[in-house]
Design a protein around this motif. Structure first.
Motif, PDB file in Angstrom:
ATOM      1  N   ILE A   1       0.845  -1.205   0.000  1.00  9.98           N
ATOM      2  CA  ILE A   1       0.000   0.000   0.000  1.00  9.98           C
ATOM      3  C   ILE A   1       0.882   1.257   0.000  1.00  9.98           C
ATOM      4  CG2 ILE A   1      -1.598   1.373   1.401  1.00  9.98           C
ATOM      5  CD1 ILE A   1      -3.001  -1.240   2.131  1.00  9.98           C
ATOM      6  N   ALA A   2       1.944   1.240   0.795  1.00 10.82           N
ATOM      7  CA  ALA A   2       2.860   2.394   0.789  1.00 10.82           C
ATOM      8  C   ALA A   2       3.443   2.606  -0.605  1.00 10.82           C
ATOM      9  CB  ALA A   2       3.978   2.192   1.805  1.00 10.82           C
ATOM     10  N   LEU A   3       3.788   1.517  -1.267  1.00 13.74           N
ATOM     11  CA  LEU A   3       4.318   1.630  -2.632  1.00 13.74           C
ATOM     12  C   LEU A   3       3.281   2.189  -3.594  1.00 13.74           C
ATOM     13  CD1 LEU A   3       6.377  -1.585  -3.393  1.00 13.74           C
ATOM     14  CD2 LEU A   3       7.076   0.727  -3.896  1.00 13.74           C
ATOM     15  N   ILE A   4       2.037   1.758  -3.446  1.00  9.66           N
ATOM     16  CA  ILE A   4       0.978   2.283  -4.325  1.00  9.66           C
ATOM     17  C   ILE A   4       0.861   3.788  -4.139  1.00  9.66           C
ATOM     18  CG2 ILE A   4      -1.505   2.310  -4.774  1.00  9.66           C
ATOM     19  CD1 ILE A   4      -1.581  -0.646  -3.957  1.00  9.66           C
ATOM     20  N   VAL A   5       0.874   4.218  -2.866  1.00 10.11           N
ATOM     21  CA  VAL A   5       0.754   5.648  -2.576  1.00 10.11           C
ATOM     22  C   VAL A   5       1.898   6.427  -3.234  1.00 10.11           C
ATOM     23  CG1 VAL A   5       0.959   7.341  -0.723  1.00 10.11           C
ATOM     24  CG2 VAL A   5      -0.532   5.368  -0.437  1.00 10.11           C
ATOM     25  N   GLY A   6       3.117   5.932  -3.042  1.00  5.37           N
ATOM     26  CA  GLY A   6       4.270   6.614  -3.627  1.00  5.37           C
ATOM     27  C   GLY A   6       4.171   6.666  -5.142  1.00  5.37           C
ATOM     28  N   ALA A   7       3.788   5.554  -5.747  1.00  7.53           N
ATOM     29  CA  ALA A   7       3.723   5.496  -7.204  1.00  7.53           C
ATOM     30  C   ALA A   7       2.613   6.393  -7.742  1.00  7.53           C
ATOM     31  CB  ALA A   7       3.509   4.057  -7.662  1.00  7.53           C
ATOM     32  N   LEU A   8       1.493   6.425  -7.048  1.00  4.47           N
ATOM     33  CA  LEU A   8       0.363   7.208  -7.556  1.00  4.47           C
ATOM     34  C   LEU A   8       0.668   8.703  -7.533  1.00  4.47           C
ATOM     35  CD1 LEU A   8      -2.509   7.001  -8.646  1.00  4.47           C
ATOM     36  CD2 LEU A   8      -3.351   7.213  -6.306  1.00  4.47           C
ATOM     37  N   THR A   9       1.239   9.194  -6.423  1.00  4.52           N
ATOM     38  CA  THR A   9       1.538  10.629  -6.370  1.00  4.52           C
ATOM     39  C   THR A   9       2.635  10.998  -7.381  1.00  4.52           C
ATOM     40  OG1 THR A   9       2.950  10.154  -4.463  1.00  4.52           O
ATOM     41  CG2 THR A   9       0.773  11.065  -3.998  1.00  4.52           C
ATOM     42  N   SER A  10       3.532  10.066  -7.683  1.00  5.37           N
ATOM     43  CA  SER A  10       4.535  10.340  -8.722  1.00  5.37           C
ATOM     44  C   SER A  10       3.890  10.355 -10.101  1.00  5.37           C
ATOM     45  CB  SER A  10       5.642   9.295  -8.693  1.00  5.37           C
ATOM     46  OG  SER A  10       6.329   9.321  -7.466  1.00  5.37           O
ATOM     47  N   ALA A  11       3.006   9.396 -10.340  1.00  5.06           N
ATOM     48  CA  ALA A  11       2.319   9.342 -11.629  1.00  5.06           C
ATOM     49  C   ALA A  11       1.534  10.627 -11.859  1.00  5.06           C
ATOM     50  CB  ALA A  11       1.387   8.128 -11.678  1.00  5.06           C
ATOM     51  N   VAL A  12       0.908  11.119 -10.794  1.00  7.18           N
ATOM     52  CA  VAL A  12       0.149  12.372 -10.897  1.00  7.18           C
ATOM     53  C   VAL A  12       1.057  13.500 -11.372  1.00  7.18           C
ATOM     54  CG1 VAL A  12      -0.899  14.163  -9.447  1.00  7.18           C
ATOM     55  CG2 VAL A  12      -1.694  11.802  -9.272  1.00  7.18           C
ATOM     56  N   SER A  13       2.250  13.583 -10.801  1.00  7.03           N
ATOM     57  CA  SER A  13       3.139  14.687 -11.170  1.00  7.03           C
ATOM     58  C   SER A  13       3.610  14.553 -12.614  1.00  7.03           C
ATOM     59  CB  SER A  13       4.329  14.756 -10.219  1.00  7.03           C
ATOM     60  OG  SER A  13       5.266  13.738 -10.498  1.00  7.03           O
ATOM     61  N   LEU A  14       3.778  13.338 -13.081  1.00 11.25           N
ATOM     62  CA  LEU A  14       4.185  13.134 -14.472  1.00 11.25           C
ATOM     63  C   LEU A  14       3.073  13.559 -15.419  1.00 11.25           C
ATOM     64  CD1 LEU A  14       5.910   9.693 -13.930  1.00 11.25           C
ATOM     65  CD2 LEU A  14       7.037  11.662 -14.956  1.00 11.25           C
ATOM     66  N   LEU A  15       1.846  13.171 -15.101  1.00 12.26           N
ATOM     67  CA  LEU A  15       0.736  13.560 -15.976  1.00 12.26           C
ATOM     68  C   LEU A  15       0.508  15.070 -15.903  1.00 12.26           C
ATOM     69  CD1 LEU A  15      -1.426  12.657 -17.962  1.00 12.26           C
ATOM     70  CD2 LEU A  15      -2.983  12.310 -16.043  1.00 12.26           C
ATOM     71  N   GLU A  16       0.813  15.675 -14.754  1.00 12.55           N
ATOM     72  CA  GLU A  16       0.605  17.113 -14.629  1.00 12.55           C
ATOM     73  C   GLU A  16       1.504  17.902 -15.590  1.00 12.55           C
ATOM     74  OE1 GLU A  16      -1.659  18.851 -13.365  1.00 12.55           O
ATOM     75  OE2 GLU A  16      -0.790  20.858 -13.482  1.00 12.55           O
ATOM     76  N   VAL A  17       2.719  17.420 -15.814  1.00 13.60           N
ATOM     77  CA  VAL A  17       3.604  18.112 -16.761  1.00 13.60           C
ATOM     78  C   VAL A  17       2.964  18.126 -18.150  1.00 13.60           C
ATOM     79  CG1 VAL A  17       5.850  18.056 -17.906  1.00 13.60           C
ATOM     80  CG2 VAL A  17       5.686  17.530 -15.477  1.00 13.60           C
ATOM     81  N   VAL A  18       2.472  16.969 -18.567  1.00 13.11           N
ATOM     82  CA  VAL A  18       1.846  16.863 -19.884  1.00 13.11           C
ATOM     83  C   VAL A  18       0.587  17.736 -19.931  1.00 13.11           C
ATOM     84  CG1 VAL A  18       0.764  15.269 -21.513  1.00 13.11           C
ATOM     85  CG2 VAL A  18       2.767  14.540 -20.195  1.00 13.11           C
ATOM     86  N   THR A  19      -0.264  17.600 -18.903  1.00 16.85           N
ATOM     87  CA  THR A  19      -1.533  18.322 -18.880  1.00 16.85           C
ATOM     88  C   THR A  19      -1.322  19.839 -18.854  1.00 16.85           C
ATOM     89  OG1 THR A  19      -2.513  16.483 -17.670  1.00 16.85           O
ATOM     90  CG2 THR A  19      -3.696  18.566 -17.606  1.00 16.85           C
ATOM     91  N   ALA A  20      -0.440  20.298 -17.965  1.00 15.01           N
ATOM     92  CA  ALA A  20      -0.223  21.742 -17.837  1.00 15.01           C
ATOM     93  C   ALA A  20       0.338  22.321 -19.129  1.00 15.01           C
ATOM     94  CB  ALA A  20       0.717  22.034 -16.667  1.00 15.01           C
ATOM     95  N   SER A  21       1.195  21.556 -19.800  1.00 18.60           N
ATOM     96  CA  SER A  21       1.747  22.047 -21.059  1.00 18.60           C
ATOM     97  C   SER A  21       0.648  22.184 -22.105  1.00 18.60           C
ATOM     98  CB  SER A  21       2.835  21.095 -21.570  1.00 18.60           C
ATOM     99  OG  SER A  21       3.867  20.984 -20.618  1.00 18.60           O
ATOM    100  N   VAL A  22      -0.213  21.161 -22.181  1.00 20.41           N
ATOM    101  CA  VAL A  22      -1.300  21.227 -23.156  1.00 20.41           C
ATOM    102  C   VAL A  22      -2.231  22.396 -22.828  1.00 20.41           C
ATOM    103  CG1 VAL A  22      -3.332  20.017 -24.044  1.00 20.41           C
ATOM    104  CG2 VAL A  22      -1.203  18.768 -23.677  1.00 20.41           C
ATOM    105  N   ILE A  23      -2.532  22.591 -21.546  1.00 17.58           N
ATOM    106  CA  ILE A  23      -3.419  23.702 -21.171  1.00 17.58           C
ATOM    107  C   ILE A  23      -2.780  25.033 -21.564  1.00 17.58           C
ATOM    108  CG2 ILE A  23      -4.487  24.943 -19.251  1.00 17.58           C
ATOM    109  CD1 ILE A  23      -4.677  22.304 -17.747  1.00 17.58           C
TER     110      ILE A  23
END
Ligand code: TRP
Length: 448
Positions: free
Chosen positions: A313-335
């Protein structure tokens, strides 16, 4: 001020929200899975010492470079580099978006395996044949579903926005992760094999440090772990108020990231050594996390099951918040580039990344090559960021002084000198090695 979706650009609501979101980006599979093994193989305590030096001398200055560009422009990478450096520098922004695409595509596949392990642990317990189970988890069509599930959760959080999505998720998830990890480390200390585990992890060996490959690997691990080299910290800092003290934030983020990585090693090795699973460690780093650890959890019976579920579960949490930041770079650039709605941008970006992720979901060899390639692109991206802030962009030192203490003001000239003269050669050196590693991995997987 940059306008978004017809309104104002979003900001982080609180300082701690920003810090936890950035720590959430930094803390991920890189900390709890990669660091312990790279450290154990790279010289133990000597490696850890080298890693701290690199974090201080290269990681923090590089993070501050990204912060100065992000907060100075209040734009995502493509627009930020164009605004501060002119049209051709926006190409670097495109490279960052591409790197984010590439990393998230395979990162969410691994995160999917982790989810599968947690689910299996809850439903039926960890498998008695961990190596066979790992084969089942990573082959066939199963990994595709879990990868898509992780991508859906990531898109959901990013689509909610900076305050309501990213910040709120970090405020709940990151303290959970810290609590679980500290509990696990204390428990691991009580195990019979703890001392052998610590010794394997930290026994200092200087001969490895003489190997330039290890130095390059430590640098690469530091960029990866701190989420540097692809505009991730840049993007987050574009949502930050000018009153925040960037220097202090960077130091807190870097040391929290190191702390989690270090403590993860204090959990992993005692567990493995207590149960005599060290044979599975030497195989590969993948094997270490997904075979040796679950193998040890099985041996420990009911307690192992609970501990194992918490660990995953700790690993899922770490991975999910990292994945969010990766998608945010793509999303913010497109916006920023197209002014389309955040929801549309995150969903379209997420679908394209999910599609690319089908390849690593179906092929472990492909995943390995992507991982190496990502590391090399990060080093390249970090190199250009240092050159940009050191030699091209104007006003970086002014931006770094905003919100800073007087004491830090006096440090800014030496910080800028570090960014100009130390970072580019060190990072270039790491980048060359990283590209050689891509080639090796490729030949291993596909060469004759
Ligand atoms: N830092 C994360 C980890 O250690 C991975 C990650 C998230 C990342 N965002 C990034 C790596 C941006 C490089 C760049 O698992």
């Amino acid at each position: 001020m940059q306008q978004n979706e017809g309104g104002q650009r979003e900001y982080f609501n609180t300082r701690i929200g920003f810090i936890l979101a950035a720590v959430g980006s930094a803390v991920g599979l890189g900390n709890m899975w990669r660091f312990p093994y790279v450290a154990a193989e790279g010289g133990g305590a000597a490696f850890v010492f080298l890693y701290i030096v690199l974090t201080l001398a290269v990681g923090i200055p590089l993070m501050l470079s990204e912060f100065s560009v992000g907060r100075g422009s209040r734009l995502a990478p493509i627009g930020a580099l164009r605004k501060l450096g002119g049209g051709s520098w926006s190409l670097l922004g495109w490279m960052y978006v591409f790197t984010g695409f590439l990393i998230l595509a395979y990162y969410s596949v691994i995160a999917g395996w982790v989810v599968r392990y947690a689910v299996d642990g809850i439903i039926s317990g960890f498998a008695a044949e961990p190596a066979t189970h790992f084969g089942e988890v990573t082959s066939g069509i199963g990994p595709v579903y879990f990868h898509l599930g992780v991508m859906a959760a990531t898109v959901f959080i990013v689509s909610m926005g900076v305050q309501k999505g990213i910040e709120r998720a970090a405020l709940v998830l990151m303290p959970t992760l810290f609590a679980i990890l500290i509990f696990l480390a204390i428990w691991a200390f009580t195990l019979d094999g703890a001392v052998e585990g610590y010794a394997f992890y930290l026994r200092p060996s200087l001969s490895e440090l003489m190997d330039p490959y290890i130095l390059a690997q430590a640098a690469g691990q530091a960029f990866y772990s701190l989420s540097l080299g692809m505009g991730c910290m840049l993007t987050f800092s574009s949502y930050l108020s000018s009153e925040e003290n960037l220097n202090k934030e960077a130091t807190i983020i870097a040391f929290s990231d190191f702390g989690v990585a270090f403590v993860a090693g204090l959990v992993v090795f005692p567990v493995i050594f207590a149960l005599g699973m060290q044979g599975d460690v030497s195989e590969s780093t993948v094997g270490a996390l997904f075979i040796a650890l679950p193998g040890a959890f099985v041996e420990m019976g009911a307690m192992g099951r609970v501990i194992g579920i918490l660990f995953f579960i700790a690993l899922i949490v770490g991975a999910l918040t990292s994945a969010v930041s990766l998608l945010e770079v793509v999303t913010a650039s497109v916006i920023d580039e197209t002014k389309i709605h955040r929801r549309t941008a995150s969903i379209v970006g997420g679908i394209l990344i999910a599609l690319l992720g089908l390849l690593p979901a179906l092929s472990l060899d492909f995943l390995g090559v992507m991982d190496r390639l990502a590391e090399a692109l990060l080093a390249l991206g970090a190199f250009f960021m240092a050159v940009f802030v050191g030699w091209v962009a104007v006003g970086a030192s002014e931006e770094l002084k905003k919100g800073a203490s007087e004491r830090f003001d006096r440090l800014v000239p030496s910080l800028m000198a570090t960014i100009r003269w130390v970072l580019p050669p060190v990072i270039l050196f790491a980048a060359v090695y990283a590209f050689i590693a891509v080639w090796r991995e490729y030949m291993q997987a596909y060469g004759g």
